[in-house]
Structures are given as C-alpha cells and as structure tokens.
Design a protein around this motif. Structure first.
Motif, PDB file in Angstrom:
ATOM      1  N   ASN A 119       0.850  -1.187   0.000  1.00 39.74           N
ATOM      2  CA  ASN A 119       0.000   0.000   0.000  1.00 39.74           C
ATOM      3  C   ASN A 119       0.887   1.239   0.000  1.00 39.74           C
ATOM      4  O   ASN A 119       2.106   1.134  -0.230  1.00 39.74           O
ATOM      5  CB  ASN A 119      -0.962  -0.014   1.204  1.00 39.74           C
ATOM      6  N   SER A 120       0.301   2.381   0.261  1.00 41.29           N
ATOM      7  CA  SER A 120       1.055   3.640   0.195  1.00 41.29           C
ATOM      8  C   SER A 120       2.155   3.720   1.252  1.00 41.29           C
ATOM      9  O   SER A 120       3.084   4.527   1.145  1.00 41.29           O
ATOM     10  CB  SER A 120       0.104   4.832   0.356  1.00 41.29           C
ATOM     11  N   SER A 121       2.054   2.872   2.283  1.00 38.34           N
ATOM     12  CA  SER A 121       3.065   2.879   3.350  1.00 38.34           C
ATOM     13  C   SER A 121       4.229   1.939   3.077  1.00 38.34           C
ATOM     14  O   SER A 121       5.227   1.960   3.802  1.00 38.34           O
ATOM     15  CB  SER A 121       2.416   2.510   4.686  1.00 38.34           C
ATOM     16  N   GLY A 122       4.084   1.073   2.064  1.00 42.20           N
ATOM     17  CA  GLY A 122       5.169   0.159   1.742  1.00 42.20           C
ATOM     18  C   GLY A 122       4.695  -1.259   1.529  1.00 42.20           C
ATOM     19  O   GLY A 122       3.524  -1.502   1.209  1.00 42.20           O
ATOM     20  N   VAL A 123       5.617  -2.195   1.729  1.00 38.98           N
ATOM     21  CA  VAL A 123       5.324  -3.615   1.578  1.00 38.98           C
ATOM     22  C   VAL A 123       5.411  -4.271   2.952  1.00 38.98           C
ATOM     23  O   VAL A 123       6.331  -3.999   3.736  1.00 38.98           O
ATOM     24  CB  VAL A 123       6.311  -4.291   0.607  1.00 38.98           C
ATOM     25  N   PHE A 124       4.458  -5.148   3.229  1.00 40.33           N
ATOM     26  CA  PHE A 124       4.393  -5.831   4.512  1.00 40.33           C
ATOM     27  C   PHE A 124       4.123  -7.309   4.279  1.00 40.33           C
ATOM     28  O   PHE A 124       3.415  -7.685   3.343  1.00 40.33           O
ATOM     29  CB  PHE A 124       3.279  -5.250   5.390  1.00 40.33           C
ATOM     30  N   VAL A 125       4.666  -8.141   5.136  1.00 37.06           N
ATOM     31  CA  VAL A 125       4.386  -9.569   5.088  1.00 37.06           C
ATOM     32  C   VAL A 125       4.024 -10.015   6.500  1.00 37.06           C
ATOM     33  O   VAL A 125       4.781  -9.798   7.439  1.00 37.06           O
ATOM     34  CB  VAL A 125       5.570 -10.370   4.510  1.00 37.06           C
ATOM     35  N   ASN A 126       2.821 -10.553   6.652  1.00 33.47           N
ATOM     36  CA  ASN A 126       2.274 -10.900   7.974  1.00 33.47           C
ATOM     37  C   ASN A 126       2.352  -9.706   8.931  1.00 33.47           C
ATOM     38  O   ASN A 126       2.586  -9.863  10.133  1.00 33.47           O
ATOM     39  CB  ASN A 126       3.004 -12.090   8.582  1.00 33.47           C
ATOM     40  N   GLY A 127       2.179  -8.521   8.395  1.00 32.92           N
ATOM     41  CA  GLY A 127       2.222  -7.313   9.208  1.00 32.92           C
ATOM     42  C   GLY A 127       3.604  -6.756   9.433  1.00 32.92           C
ATOM     43  O   GLY A 127       3.751  -5.636   9.925  1.00 32.92           O
ATOM     44  N   ALA A 128       4.653  -7.521   9.104  1.00 31.89           N
ATOM     45  CA  ALA A 128       6.031  -7.055   9.280  1.00 31.89           C
ATOM     46  C   ALA A 128       6.439  -6.187   8.098  1.00 31.89           C
ATOM     47  O   ALA A 128       6.166  -6.526   6.947  1.00 31.89           O
ATOM     48  CB  ALA A 128       6.975  -8.245   9.404  1.00 31.89           C
ATOM     49  N   ALA A 129       7.120  -5.104   8.387  1.00 30.05           N
ATOM     50  CA  ALA A 129       7.499  -4.163   7.334  1.00 30.05           C
ATOM     51  C   ALA A 129       8.755  -4.613   6.607  1.00 30.05           C
ATOM     52  O   ALA A 129       9.708  -5.118   7.219  1.00 30.05           O
ATOM     53  CB  ALA A 129       7.737  -2.779   7.936  1.00 30.05           C
ATOM     54  N   VAL A 130       8.748  -4.431   5.294  1.00 29.85           N
ATOM     55  CA  VAL A 130       9.972  -4.558   4.505  1.00 29.85           C
ATOM     56  C   VAL A 130      10.745  -3.259   4.677  1.00 29.85           C
ATOM     57  O   VAL A 130      10.307  -2.200   4.244  1.00 29.85           O
ATOM     58  CB  VAL A 130       9.655  -4.821   3.022  1.00 29.85           C
ATOM     59  N   THR A 131      11.892  -3.349   5.336  1.00 28.94           N
ATOM     60  CA  THR A 131      12.675  -2.141   5.627  1.00 28.94           C
ATOM     61  C   THR A 131      13.680  -1.815   4.525  1.00 28.94           C
ATOM     62  O   THR A 131      14.139  -0.680   4.422  1.00 28.94           O
ATOM     63  CB  THR A 131      13.430  -2.303   6.959  1.00 28.94           C
ATOM     64  N   GLN A 132      14.032  -2.813   3.721  1.00 27.47           N
ATOM     65  CA  GLN A 132      14.876  -2.584   2.543  1.00 27.47           C
ATOM     66  C   GLN A 132      14.473  -3.598   1.490  1.00 27.47           C
ATOM     67  O   GLN A 132      14.597  -4.805   1.700  1.00 27.47           O
ATOM     68  CB  GLN A 132      16.359  -2.730   2.876  1.00 27.47           C
ATOM     69  N   ALA A 133      14.009  -3.115   0.370  1.00 28.19           N
ATOM     70  CA  ALA A 133      13.560  -3.996  -0.702  1.00 28.19           C
ATOM     71  C   ALA A 133      14.656  -4.159  -1.747  1.00 28.19           C
ATOM     72  O   ALA A 133      15.586  -3.360  -1.842  1.00 28.19           O
ATOM     73  CB  ALA A 133      12.302  -3.433  -1.356  1.00 28.19           C
ATOM     74  N   ASP A 134      14.521  -5.241  -2.513  1.00 27.10           N
ATOM     75  CA  ASP A 134      15.288  -5.422  -3.745  1.00 27.10           C
ATOM     76  C   ASP A 134      16.809  -5.464  -3.555  1.00 27.10           C
ATOM     77  O   ASP A 134      17.569  -4.771  -4.233  1.00 27.10           O
ATOM     78  CB  ASP A 134      14.935  -4.318  -4.746  1.00 27.10           C
ATOM     79  N   VAL A 135      17.254  -6.280  -2.599  1.00 23.53           N
ATOM     80  CA  VAL A 135      18.673  -6.615  -2.522  1.00 23.53           C
ATOM     81  C   VAL A 135      18.881  -7.760  -3.508  1.00 23.53           C
ATOM     82  O   VAL A 135      18.465  -8.889  -3.265  1.00 23.53           O
ATOM     83  CB  VAL A 135      19.084  -7.033  -1.100  1.00 23.53           C
TER      84      VAL A 135
END
Length: 318
Positions: free
Chosen positions: A141-157
């Motif tokens: 969503n507009s806040s980012g990507v989440f999995v089971n409510g946990a935030a992705v703090t750095q994407a696309d490594v």
C-alpha cells in the motif's frame, strides 16, 4: 542433508507458482537479467554483518546449499534486530531450536520466484505459498510492503539467484488455530478459561474461534483479566456464560487484520455487533466503548491457521 533440503524445497515450489500468480506480475527474461546480482542469496547473507544471525540459522538448518542453488528465490530476510526481538539474539539460542523447527521457520520466509517490490500488486493480505508449504500474507500500500504485518525495511537486494527483502520481524508459521495457539500459551490461561466457560451458554465460543475464519482476536493477557476484576480462573468459571460471551465476541473481528492494516481513528466492527476504536500514535492501541483508556497491542501479528492474534493489556468492554 543438502539433498533432503533441496527435495523439500523442490516439492514446495510445485505449489508456489500457481499460488503466487494472482499476487505477483510476471518479470520478463530481460528484466531478470537486469536485476541479477553477482552473488547468490547465501553469499549476500554471509557477506552482510546485519545478517549474521540469519547466517547462523541457515547453517544450523542446513539450508545454505539450497539458497546457493539456481532458484529463482525471494527471501524475506530478518535482520539481526529481528532475530533479537524474537529472543534469538545469540548463536547458542539459535542452535537450541530443534533443527526441523528452525528449517520450517526459515523456509516460511522463502518464495519460489524472483519477486522485486515492483512486481508485488497493490493489495491487502494476499496469500502466497512459501517453501514451508504454508501461506504468508503480503500487503502493498502507500506505506510500503508488509508480510504478515512485518514491514519490509529494505527492498530489492539483488542476487544472482533471486532477491532479498529485508524485514524487521522473524515470521513464525502457524502452529494451530486461534484456540490451539491460546491453549499453548500460559499467558492466555484466563482467556482460555473464559472461552470454555462462555461456551457452556447458548453460543459455543470455542467452536467459533476454531472455525475456518479468517478471524482477528485481540487477546487479553492473564493480568488484563485480573485487572478487569477476574481475580482467578475460578472466578471466571463462576461467571455468567452470557456475560463472558458478550465480552469475548467483542474482542473478535471477522477478518484477518494485521497491524499493518490498522488505520488511525478507524472503528472496526466486532463479532458482537459493536465497534472498537483504533489509535496508532505512540504505538498501536485498541479501545473498548466502556474502557477509560486504550489497550496497548503488543506483541502483534501472531499468525494462526484461521487468523491472527494481537496481545492486549486490557479486557475490552463493549
């Protein structure tokens, strides 16, 4: 051991492609070539100091060889802070976890496709099958990507055999439905007693909470029940089942709602027909209609086979 792990992963990936199609848009071969890094996922982990605890876990579980394979894989990778928050802040603590349990937890973080953040659809809690043969729930969503409510703090490594998304939580696969998870947690013994006593009335609350769902339960701790005037399990067992049913169903939402789905000022409806209030300033909180203060939600996002549990420090009063 390496062959066994690969076979386990290979079996799981037969399910992954079909399960992920609706969530993830396809990447072309040219896109894949552009996104490939020079190191495998295992090498990226081993060369990043913030993944030292993840490296320990992968070695202990015998999965380093799997994540050096052709893939492609997507790994939602907990950093050291995530492992520490899960109580796994040392090599000794990680090695104390049974190997098969550790392997299942780690495979729960792996999807059998290369999925950059740009390929994740804007959607809420889309189920995606993992290499543990269990669903994770991905939100963008507009806040980012989440999995089971946990935030992705750095994407696309990027890696040569896939992609890593860094997350701030160790994802724990479900061990049972809402009732089973509550029964296994000694801090919910008052809640379990309340569910069983309420089920002696006209509504089988235990059956409702064991149903298909999905459901979200704001689960009061034992201390929360004591603070609400239920001094002991015996006091709960002596309470009117109808009163307990009204209270307990006020803690249940008829949908899967992770902490990333909570909206400031929202008033979601509960199973008993009334609403609760959500505030996010200073941390997520939920308030009952007759509570003078809001209840802190911590920890959040305990995944079950039929929903999610959020621990709260007050009993909500409708």
């Amino acid at each position: 051991m390496r062959s066994l792990n690969f076979n386990l992963f290979k079996k799981s990936t037969l399910i992954l492609a079909a399960a992920s199609t609706l969530l993830f848009s396809a990447c072309s071969k040219d896109d894949d070539d552009e996104m490939m890094g020079s190191q495998t996922i295992t090498q990226v982990v081993m060369n990043n100091n913030d993944f030292s605890l993840l490296e320990t876990a992968l070695v202990q579980a015998g999965l380093t060889g799997v994540l050096e394979g052709n893939g492609p894989f997507t790994v939602f990778a907990p950093n050291n802070a995530a492992f520490a928050a899960a109580g796994l802040d040392t090599e000794a603590k990680i090695k104390a976890v049974p190997v098969e349990t550790l392997k299942k937890i780690l495979l729960y973080h792996v999807v059998g496709q290369r999925v950059p953040a740009s390929a994740i659809a804007n959607a809420s809690n889309s189920p995606v099958k993992t290499a543990a043969d269990m669903d994770i729930f991905v939100t963008k969503n507009s806040s980012g990507v989440f999995v089971n409510g946990a935030a992705v703090t750095q994407a696309d490594v990027m890696a040569s055999n896939g992609v890593i998304h860094v997350i701030n939580t160790v994802l724990m696969p479900a061990t049972g439905n809402i009732v089973a998870v509550a029964q296994a947690n000694p801090n919910f013994s008052f809640l379990v007693a309340a569910v069983l006593r309420a089920s002696q009335g006209s509504t089988n609350v235990a059956q409702v909470l064991s149903g298909t769902g999905p459901l979200t339960v704001f689960a009061p701790t034992n201390q929360a029940f004591m603070n609400a005037g239920f001094a002991s399990v015996a006091a709960i067992q002596a309470a009117d089942p109808a009163v307990l049913t009204s209270i307990l169903t006020y803690h249940v939402i008829g949908a899967r709602v992770f902490s990333s789905d909570l909206v400031e000022g929202s008033k979601p409806a509960t199973v008993n027909g009334a609403t609760v209030g959500i505030t996010l300033a200073g941390g997520a909180k939920v308030n009952g209609n007759k509570n003078s203060t809001a209840s802190v939600i911590s920890p959040a996002n305990m995944v079950t086979t039929n929903g999610v549990i959020h621990v709260i420090d007050q009993v909500l009063m409708p």
